[in-house]
Design a protein around this motif. Structure first.
Motif, PDB file in Angstrom:
ATOM      1  N   SER A  82     -13.959 -74.122  43.167  1.00 41.37           N
ATOM      2  CA  SER A  82     -13.565 -73.741  41.813  1.00 41.37           C
ATOM      3  C   SER A  82     -12.949 -72.352  41.819  1.00 41.37           C
ATOM      4  N   ARG A  83     -11.786 -72.240  41.226  1.00 41.80           N
ATOM      5  CA  ARG A  83     -11.156 -70.927  41.104  1.00 41.80           C
ATOM      6  C   ARG A  83     -11.853 -70.074  40.059  1.00 41.80           C
ATOM      7  N   TYR A  84     -12.813 -70.680  39.338  1.00 41.04           N
ATOM      8  CA  TYR A  84     -13.504 -69.958  38.275  1.00 41.04           C
ATOM      9  C   TYR A  84     -14.889 -69.479  38.701  1.00 41.04           C
ATOM     10  N   SER A  85     -15.217 -69.616  39.996  1.00 39.28           N
ATOM     11  CA  SER A  85     -16.535 -69.171  40.447  1.00 39.28           C
ATOM     12  C   SER A  85     -16.691 -67.667  40.309  1.00 39.28           C
ATOM     13  N   HIS A 132     -14.837 -65.602  38.263  1.00 43.41           N
ATOM     14  CA  HIS A 132     -14.617 -65.058  36.917  1.00 43.41           C
ATOM     15  C   HIS A 132     -14.470 -66.217  35.943  1.00 43.41           C
ATOM     16  N   TRP A 133     -15.429 -66.360  35.067  1.00 40.37           N
ATOM     17  CA  TRP A 133     -15.433 -67.439  34.074  1.00 40.37           C
ATOM     18  C   TRP A 133     -15.161 -66.822  32.711  1.00 40.37           C
ATOM     19  N   ASN A 134     -14.067 -67.239  32.075  1.00 39.52           N
ATOM     20  CA  ASN A 134     -13.763 -66.700  30.754  1.00 39.52           C
ATOM     21  C   ASN A 134     -13.414 -67.834  29.806  1.00 39.52           C
ATOM     22  N   SER A 157     -11.414 -70.692  30.997  1.00 33.33           N
ATOM     23  CA  SER A 157     -12.048 -71.575  31.977  1.00 33.33           C
ATOM     24  C   SER A 157     -12.744 -72.752  31.306  1.00 33.33           C
ATOM     25  N   LYS A 166     -12.723 -76.676  32.052  1.00 33.22           N
ATOM     26  CA  LYS A 166     -12.490 -76.940  33.468  1.00 33.22           C
ATOM     27  C   LYS A 166     -13.824 -77.300  34.134  1.00 33.22           C
ATOM     28  N   ASP A 188     -17.075 -76.913  35.841  1.00 26.56           N
ATOM     29  CA  ASP A 188     -17.917 -75.726  35.930  1.00 26.56           C
ATOM     30  C   ASP A 188     -18.887 -75.882  37.095  1.00 26.56           C
ATOM     31  N   ARG A 214     -23.177 -67.320  35.425  1.00 28.82           N
ATOM     32  CA  ARG A 214     -23.302 -68.675  35.980  1.00 28.82           C
ATOM     33  C   ARG A 214     -24.751 -69.154  35.875  1.00 28.82           C
ATOM     34  N   THR A 253     -19.438 -71.600  26.162  1.00 34.60           N
ATOM     35  CA  THR A 253     -19.241 -72.771  27.009  1.00 34.60           C
ATOM     36  C   THR A 253     -20.285 -73.840  26.765  1.00 34.60           C
TER      37      THR A 253
END
Length: 693
Positions: free
Chosen positions: A188-191, A193-195, A198, A201, A203, A255, A304
């Motif tokens: 995951s490209r969101y590991s 930085h989750w905003n 994101s 997408k 998780d 997370r 989220t």
């Protein structure tokens, strides 16, 4: 290399053969629909080598790119094992993290001999490993030798000085995790930085929520962080602005918070009730905060996947925060979090919900109910009955109209004493089975809506949710675009859109999810955060979530209530930011006027337009045939919006044809009027036509 089919062998030869002299000689079209994972595995490495640069064959690259796009659109994946895996992994460039992790995700069985040197080559220099440290950890483990130790040294050097080196603690947990969890983190490209962008997408926290070692780790670090921030406020730990947690550790805590929310852990409520409010405000009276990055990361986590406790913590934080930047960010999380919680009815409406009793709690509960309209939320009958034991919920419920799921269309009712009544005030037996949901005007016909409106008016009920007189929207019969053709103030539009949970797409416009659908309002103009000036509104575009993908659909194919609620939200954006109508042919003088009007606040424009209409229709208003409200000109039961000219009848949009004379003569530009003359003319023409009717 073994080949599993003739077509896979033919495609591989085509991708790896000599360049052709002409595009016509590249071969027949290829369609991978129906290919097996094993066949895709055979060509996987060749596809990615051909899709890269350096081979000097644009036709080959175009073919590979087309096939990879088709594979993605069909949600296909290869099966990689043995030599096929080695061939696929060999196609990765140095630090090609995403592709390498994708190969590991498709690996069947143990990594074959020969994987280690390939992994070591992909890793490259150790100074780059922190770029995607989860992927680097996986590849270092695959490479073996001294790679894991070198990885640990790099991470220690980068994170050891943090106030609470949670990133290092997380890395120590990785060997205990299941492969699915490791791949979720690394893939995951969101590991890191989750905003807000994101959300929607995949998780990693959702996968980690099934992994016992990470669940325990999440609880440990969240409780530790809550104690740490409490100690700062108590004075036992010195306070320094924005130094309680490092920017590397904030994503780890966020997370962990999302994982706890996915699982709805009982211990999470007290932790988030302490952590989120205290991390937003400094001890004493300073306007700084212990950690801006964690405050914002936790706000995104609540948006989220909220729980009643985390939503209450967000509200508490907003009441206490003094830092203007944090307040602005958290305010954007609030309404989307309320809507997201409404889509978790088993959690949103459990008995014993947090919050002090009173009108503020009742308003919060009402907003939560309203947010569930687009998702068509139903509560089990037993749960709904149990909730009525809560005094605040009972007060809200008795002012609203409900419907039961028993039967084809269900039965609509209001609570009355110990029983229920229908739209005509007649006693009605409460449902004995099925579910209970909030009634929407589209759940009944015009006659039923009128009956409920009369009942609510007669009983002088003040509904906590705009329900009986709620605006309803139906797809236009003529295929027109109901919100297109308006000049919008970009500053006003973006400010409101952020608060309402819309997301900005630089190439299209503003998008927002409504239950299983995502709606985009297309915009034309330069739209970006902080932009000024004007843009024009265009069509509505809809997508439906099918499994994990979004599929385009016509807006009219949405569920009627979801479509209506989406249009209601779009109407709010357009009505609040519109200041003029788009005309097919506009002279230079008008363009200059529009540029000037775009710099003004839209509220005063509406006020001035109202003042002009008050003079124009003074006689009709005095005779009671018209009335001017804050944002509407009322002609009987019809309402004309002063910002858009949209006409509604008891909340439902209606088309009013203005005959020739009103269309023929255009008002000239009047430089001293701080509003659009063409829009004023349209409103006046509509009002005159309604008076005749």
């Amino acid at each position: 290399m073994p080949l599993d089919s003739t077509r896979a062998a033919a495609l591989r030869a085509r991708l790896e053969g000599a360049p052709v002299d002409h595009a016509r000689f590249t071969g027949p079209p290829v369609d991978v629909t129906g290919w097996t994972p094993q066949e895709l595995g055979v060509v996987w490495g060749a596809l990615h080598r051909a899709a890269g640069f350096g081979h000097g064959d644009p036709e080959r690259r175009a073919l590979a790119m087309t096939l990879l796009e088709q594979v993605a659109s069909l949600d296909l994946a290869p099966a990689l094992e043995g030599e096929v895996f080695l061939d696929a992994l060999a196609a990765a460039h140095v630090r090609d993290w995403d592709y390498a992790v994708g190969c590991l995700a498709c690996l069947h069985g143990a990594p074959p001999a020969g994987s280690a040197p390939l992994a070591l080559r992909i890793l490259g220099e150790s100074k780059h490993w922190r770029e995607q440290h989860f992927a680097a950890w996986l590849l270092a483990r695959l490479a073996g030798g001294d790679a894991p130790a070198r990885f640990a040294q790099e991470m220690e050097k980068d994170h050891a000085q943090s106030p609470m080196p949670l990133s290092l603690q997380e890395l120590m947990v990785l060997p205990q995790l299941a492969q699915a969890s490791l791949l979720a983190l690394a893939g995951s490209r969101y590991s890191g930085h989750w905003n807000r962008d994101s959300i929607g997408k995949p998780d990693p926290a959702e996968v980690l929520a099934d992994d016992a070692p990470y669940i325990e780790f999440a609880r440990t670090i969240l409780e530790s962080a809550a104690r740490h921030i409490a100690a700062i406020h108590e004075g036992s730990v010195p306070y320094a602005a924005d130094a309680a947690f490092s920017r590397h550790d904030s994503p780890v805590l966020a997370r962990a918070a999302r994982l706890a929310s996915y699982r709805d852990e009982a211990w999470f409520g007290p932790v988030i009730a302490t952590l989120l409010p205290l991390v937003c405000v400094a001890p004493g009276k300073a306007n700084s905060a212990p950690s801006q990055s964690l405050a914002m990361a936790l706000g995104h986590a609540v948006e989220t996947i909220p729980t009643p406790e985390s939503l209450l913590a967000l509200r508490t934080a907003l009441e206490q925060v003094r830092h203007a930047g944090i307040r602005k960010k958290l305010e954007r999380n609030l309404k989307p979090a309320e809507r997201a919680l409404a889509e978790r009815p088993d959690i949103a409406w459990r008995v014993g919900m947090p919050g002090p009793m009173g009108k503020r709690r009742q308003a919060m509960l009402a907003r939560r109910l309203e947010a569930g309209y687009a998702s068509d939320v139903w509560l089990p009958l037993a749960q709904w009955r149990a909730l009525l034991g809560d005094a605040d919920i009972d007060a809200v419920a008795r002012a609203l109209i409900w419907r039961g799921s028993d039967g084809v269309d269900g039965v609509a009712f209001m609570l009355d004493g110990q029983g229920a009544i229908d739209a005509r005030g007649q006693p009605l037996a409460l449902p004995e089975q099925g579910g209970i949901g909030l009634w929407h005007p589209l759940h009944g016909g015009a006659e039923e809506r009128a009956a409920w409106q009369a009942l609510v008016t007669r009983r002088r009920l003040r509904q906590p949710v705009r329900q009986t007189y709620r605006e309803v929207y139906l797809p236009p019969d003529d295929g027109s675009e109901p919100f297109a053709g308006h000049w919008l103030s970009v500053r006003t539009l973006l400010g409101l859109a952020r608060r309402e949970g819309w997301r900005l797409d630089d190439e299209e416009g503003l998008s927002r999810q409504f239950g299983a659908w995502r709606v985009t309002l297309l915009l034309e103009g330069r739209i970006y955060p902080g932009a000024e000036g004007a843009c024009t509104s265009g069509a509505l575009v809809a997508q439906e979530r099918v499994a994990s993908r979004w599929q385009p659909v016509a807006p009219g194919q949405m569920a009627p209530v979801a479509y209506s609620e989406a249009c209601r939200a779009v109407d709010l954006l357009v009505s609040a930011s519109a200041f003029a109508l788009v005309e097919e042919e506009a002279c230079a003088q008008r363009q200059q006027r529009l540029a000037y009007l775009s710099s003004l606040e839209t509220g005063p424009m509406v006020g001035m337009r109202r003042a002009v209409l008050a003079q124009v229709f003074a006689q009709q208003i005095g005779a009671g045939r018209m009335a001017l409200e804050a944002r509407h000109l009322m002609v009987g039961r019809h309402a004309i919006h002063l910002a858009t000219g949209r006409v509604t009848l008891d909340g439902a949009a209606v088309a009013v044809d203005v005959p020739g004379p009103a269309k023929a003569g255009k008002l000239g530009a009047v430089p001293w009027l701080p509003h659009d003359e063409a829009l004023l003319e349209k409103i006046a023409g509509l009002a005159g036509q309604l008076l005749k009717g």
